[in-house]
Design a protein around this motif. Structure first.
Motif, short mmCIF file in Angstrom:
data_model
loop_
_atom_site.label_atom_id
_atom_site.label_comp_id
_atom_site.label_asym_id
_atom_site.label_seq_id
_atom_site.Cartn_x
_atom_site.Cartn_y
_atom_site.Cartn_z
N ARG A 46 -5.67 12.07 4.31
CA ARG A 46 -4.62 11.06 4.52
C ARG A 46 -5.22 9.78 5.11
NH1 ARG A 46 1.06 12.75 5.19
NH2 ARG A 46 1.30 14.89 4.44
N GLU A 47 -6.08 9.94 6.11
CA GLU A 47 -6.67 8.77 6.76
C GLU A 47 -7.58 8.00 5.81
OE1 GLU A 47 -7.01 5.89 9.31
OE2 GLU A 47 -5.76 7.65 9.71
N HIS A 48 -8.36 8.73 5.01
CA HIS A 48 -9.25 8.09 4.04
C HIS A 48 -8.44 7.19 3.10
CE1 HIS A 48 -12.65 8.73 0.81
NE2 HIS A 48 -12.38 7.46 1.01
N VAL A 49 -7.38 7.73 2.53
CA VAL A 49 -6.59 6.99 1.55
C VAL A 49 -5.83 5.84 2.22
CG1 VAL A 49 -4.79 7.14 -0.21
CG2 VAL A 49 -6.47 8.97 0.01
N ALA A 97 0.88 -1.18 0.00
CA ALA A 97 0.00 0.00 0.00
C ALA A 97 0.91 1.22 0.00
CB ALA A 97 -0.90 0.00 1.22
N LYS A 98 0.76 2.08 -1.02
CA LYS A 98 1.66 3.22 -1.20
C LYS A 98 0.88 4.53 -1.23
CE LYS A 98 4.84 2.34 -4.46
NZ LYS A 98 5.40 1.84 -5.76
N MET A 99 1.41 5.53 -0.54
CA MET A 99 0.83 6.86 -0.51
C MET A 99 1.81 7.84 -1.16
SD MET A 99 -1.39 5.22 1.25
CE MET A 99 -0.31 4.27 2.30
N ASN A 100 1.31 8.68 -2.07
CA ASN A 100 2.17 9.53 -2.89
C ASN A 100 2.29 10.93 -2.30
OD1 ASN A 100 3.61 10.81 -4.87
ND2 ASN A 100 2.27 10.21 -6.56
#
Length: 286
Positions: free
Chosen positions: A144-147, A126-129
């Motif tokens: 941020r929490e949603h994603v 799971a990656k956050m950009n």
């Protein structure tokens, strides 16, 4: 196996492009497919490898794990030390590795990938950009929490409750906690329906397990020369199999040399989706 998985994703595409009555059926069971972690017990613990580089993201992962553990769930989560780098975010057998980095101006906010052997998930990422989350539009706790909540849950085998931008008060929808909604906490946590679907996905037991043992350290497994990871190059995602009508959600499929399949869920930015909802957005970032 290729034909089997292609048919499942083709069916998902048909549902996604159909009318309201079919969309309501999809909402009733928003599993990604028939994909699940193999396990021999009714409840199991999935290790989430923490490769996050900031306290802002670590806090979001802590909240996500707590929220998913709080319901009536077969999938418990445990945060452990990461076994990859934030930049490469390589898969580690039996775990989900969670990462953030400035992955580039490529149009996506979040990326969830799972590797499959038949119907069984064997590993995930799971990656956050941060290229977008460091901008004023997306840099708020609720977005941020949603994603984070959604990308981690995709690696359980869970799909979306809704893709039209409405809030189902679940992090598995596509409500946007940005702009005037930046202060809203709706759609930042799982709801009862999410847990109900997880219990449906994991209603049966398997004769073996693909989940890393707990407790104990996670050790990166040898790849045997076959790369099943998704790189920062969008071409590595494979073929586009399904996209939501508003263009914010896409699923890609890639067949690997070892016979496994990698599926990737892409959470696009509002801007990338609005540019051409029906396009494969990768074309605009090459």
């Amino acid at each position: 196996m290729r034909k089997k998985i292609f048919k499942r994703l083709a069916l998902a595409a048909t549902i996604g492009l159909a009318g309201t009555s079919i969309a309501n059926v999809a909402l009733a069971n928003h599993a990604w497919g028939t994909y699940h972690w193999a396990r021999t017990t009714p409840q199991f613990t999935l290790k989430l490898g923490n490769n996050l580089t900031t306290t802002a993201w670590s806090a979001r992962l802590t909240q996500t794990a707590s929220d998913w553990n709080a319901g009536n769930t077969p999938v418990l989560t445990a945060i452990v030390a990461g076994s990859t780098s934030a930049r490469t975010c390589k898969m580690v057998a039996g775990t989900t590795q969670v990462c953030n980095a400035s992955y580039g101006n490529n149009g996506w906010l979040g990326l969830a990938s799972i590797n499959l052997s038949g119907d069984h998930i064997t590993q995930g990422t799971a990656k956050m950009n941060d290229t977008y989350f460091n901008t004023a539009t997306y840099n708020n706790v609720n977005e941020r929490e949603h994603v984070m909540c959604q990308e981690v849950a995709h690696t359980f085998g869970l799909g979306h409750q809704s893709e039209d931008g409405s809030s189902q008060n679940s992090c598995m929808d596509y409500f946007s906690n940005t702009g005037s909604n930046a202060g809203s906490t709706v759609s930042t946590k799982p709801n009862a329906h999410d847990f109900s679907v997880l219990n449906t996905i994991y209603a049966h037991l398997d004769s073996t397990t693909t989940v890393a043992a707990t407790p104990g350290p996670v050790v990166a497994a040898a790849k045997g020369g076959v790369d099943v990871d998704i790189s920062n190059d969008p071409a590595s995602w494979g073929a586009l199999m399904k996209q939501s009508a508003n263009g914010r959600s896409s699923i890609y499929q890639r067949f690997n040399q070892d016979g496994s399949v990698t599926l990737t869920h892409v959470f696009w930015t509002n801007e990338a989706a609005a540019n051409c909802p029906s396009c494969d957005h990768r074309r605009n970032f090459r």
